[in-house]
Design a protein around this motif. Structure first.
Motif: not given
Length: 511
Positions: A3, A178, A149, A5-8, A209, A206
């Motif tokens: 996955p 992203r 991570k 790197q998710e920044y939320k 979604e 990618s």
């Protein structure tokens, strides 16, 4: 696939108003030159005055200090160094990136970064956050091998009160990062991890979604030979190896309200997943790093990803990734071959290592034909195309407008957008001789792939070739060629994801 790197926001990215919050294990502060009089957070100003007397080096390199006034009692000072009228906001990005890198080296997993608004740079806060996140990027193949991570929580502090304006900046930065991760993953993947078929798999995952982006893949050998004959010629030595076989990937972003669309951005990206030079094989160690010859296609994908996330209502975007491998072998295309492009123009091959213009030529022709039926089109080609561009402009992008784009002052506007977000452009003029030099020399040749006798203007004449082979020469359609050979990033550096930020800024993709 590992996955991204998710920044939320409000999950692992936070807007923080308290510099002493127990949620963080250290604070990073960008240190501006004293003469700029940038206000420092309360209590920290007097502390910095004190340590400045101890060590003047705090204005030269990132340093770590024990400080009771901040979270975790650790303060990283990351200086911009001297800022002159010749600098742009890139100095802020670099300071933020170095500061975050130093914080990670110190063992911080929950750093809080002070993001001050500086009058000299209207987009300085956005760029500072992007520099911070850039330092956190972990290449795809490292992410796939192990849990890499490198943070738990990131905080951004602008002032002691929360504002909608700063939250919007943070949201924009997260979306842009992203999209840059998509670009860097594709651009930086090795020749096997990011072969044409693997890039297609990555893109489908990618964009899975994003319902506002459609993906069409053309991989049938006969269809490629029919509609993309120049690309097919470049790929001929690789086509018998399934994972190396060429693909055309068409990405299309559509606004949720078609009635609000005022502009159509159309991008064609060079996606040569490995460039051996073909029959004109690269020698003297110049083949190393040629997996980065797909940075143009990677940037196209990144721009579409930014649009998918930020959903600009006024844009329609069409992106074409020209994915192939310039291999050598018994079936290599060779100099002296006479190829027939989709536009009907014959092209004499003169150097198989000038494959990028052939890889994009037919896709550019198809996009040009489509441009006649869309609203306010602007076409771009993005490619690591010529060493000459890098020799002329170093680590900056060469931007070349055709006559239609130049009439709108596009190059200067793009250059200003680049300066605003820390990506540098030099505007290079395409002149009549840059088109004329591509005219065929032998009977029956409409064009030469590359005039081997040319002693100068090699990056401009490449733009001239693309204009002529695509039929743009006879059309009043805005077109810009971006040669990112010097700016895309070569090993050991990570890919820069240029020019994703500048295109988003210029075409008002941001919230």
């Amino acid at each position: 696939m590992a996955p991204a790197q998710e920044y939320k926001l409000y999950e692992n990215i936070f807007i923080e108003t308290n510099l002493q919050s127990a949620d963080y294990d250290g604070v990073v502060l960008i240190l501006y030159p004293e003469e700029m009089n940038v206000a420092l957070p309360r209590d920290i100003g007097s502390y910095i005055d004190k340590i400045n007397k101890l060590d003047k080096n705090i204005h030269k390199v990132p340093t770590v200090w024990n400080c009771d006034y901040v979270a975790g009692q650790r303060l990283v000072l990351s200086p911009t160094g001297k800022i002159t009228p010749y600098h742009d906001v890139k100095v802020v990005k670099e300071a933020a990136k170095k500061g975050m890198t130093r914080a990670m080296e110190a063992g911080m997993k929950r750093p809080l970064i002070v993001i001050k608004h500086v009058v000299d740079y209207s987009d300085g806060q956005l760029v500072s956050i992007l520099g911070t996140l850039e330092a956190l990027y972990v290449p795809l193949q490292m992410r796939e091998r192990q849990d890499s991570k490198n943070f738990i929580r990131i905080g951004f502090h602008a002032e002691e009160k929360r504002t909608e304006a700063f939250e919007r900046i943070v949201r924009n930065a997260i979306a842009l990062e992203r999209s840059r991760i998509v670009t860097r993953d594709i651009a930086g993947g090795d020749p096997e991890r990011m072969s044409p078929i693997k890039i297609v798999e990555y893109l489908k995952s990618s964009f899975d979604e994003n319902t506002n982006v459609t993906i069409k893949v053309i991989d049938d050998e006969e269809e490629l030979a029919e509609n993309y004959p120049l690309l097919a010629a470049v790929n001929r030595a690789a086509t018998r190896v399934e994972r190396h076989r060429a693909r055309i990937v068409e990405l299309e972003y559509n606004s949720s309200d078609p009635n609000r669309v005022t502009e159509t951005v159309m991008l064609v990206g060079k996606g040569v997943t490995y460039d051996t030079g073909g029959a004109d094989i690269k020698i003297q160690g110049k083949m190393a790093g040629m997996s980065r010859d797909k940075c143009g296609a990677a940037a196209v994908a990144g721009f579409l990803k930014a649009c998918a996330i930020l959903k600009p209502p006024h844009l329609k975007v069409v992106g074409v990734l020209c994915l192939c491998r310039n291999s050598c072998g018994a079936d290599s295309y060779v100099s002296d071959e006479l190829l027939v492009s989709k536009s009907g123009k014959t092209v004499r091959v003169t150097n198989t290592d000038a494959e990028g213009r052939l890889a994009m030529a037919d896709a550019l022709y198809h996009v040009t034909e489509k441009a006649g039926s869309v609203l306010n089109p602007h076409i771009y080609t993005i490619a690591t195309l010529t060493g000459h561009a890098a020799a002329c402009y170093g680590s900056y992008t060469a931007a070349m407008d055709n006559h239609s784009a130049r009439a709108t002052n596009h190059g200067s506007r793009l250059q200003l957008s680049g300066a605003s977000v820390g990506e540098g452009f030099d505007v290079s003029t395409v002149r009549s001789e840059d088109l004329a030099v591509n005219v065929g020399k032998c009977m029956g040749d409409d064009l030469v792939q590359y005039d081997t006798s040319a002693k100068c203007r090699n990056h401009q004449l490449a733009a001239g070739f693309l204009i002529k082979v695509s039929g743009l020469e006879e059309k009043n359609i805005k077109y810009t060629h971006l040669d990112i050979a010097g700016s895309a990033g070569m090993p050991p550096d990570e890919p820069t994801a240029v020019p994703v930020l500048s295109l988003c800024h210029l075409h008002k993709v941001l919230l």
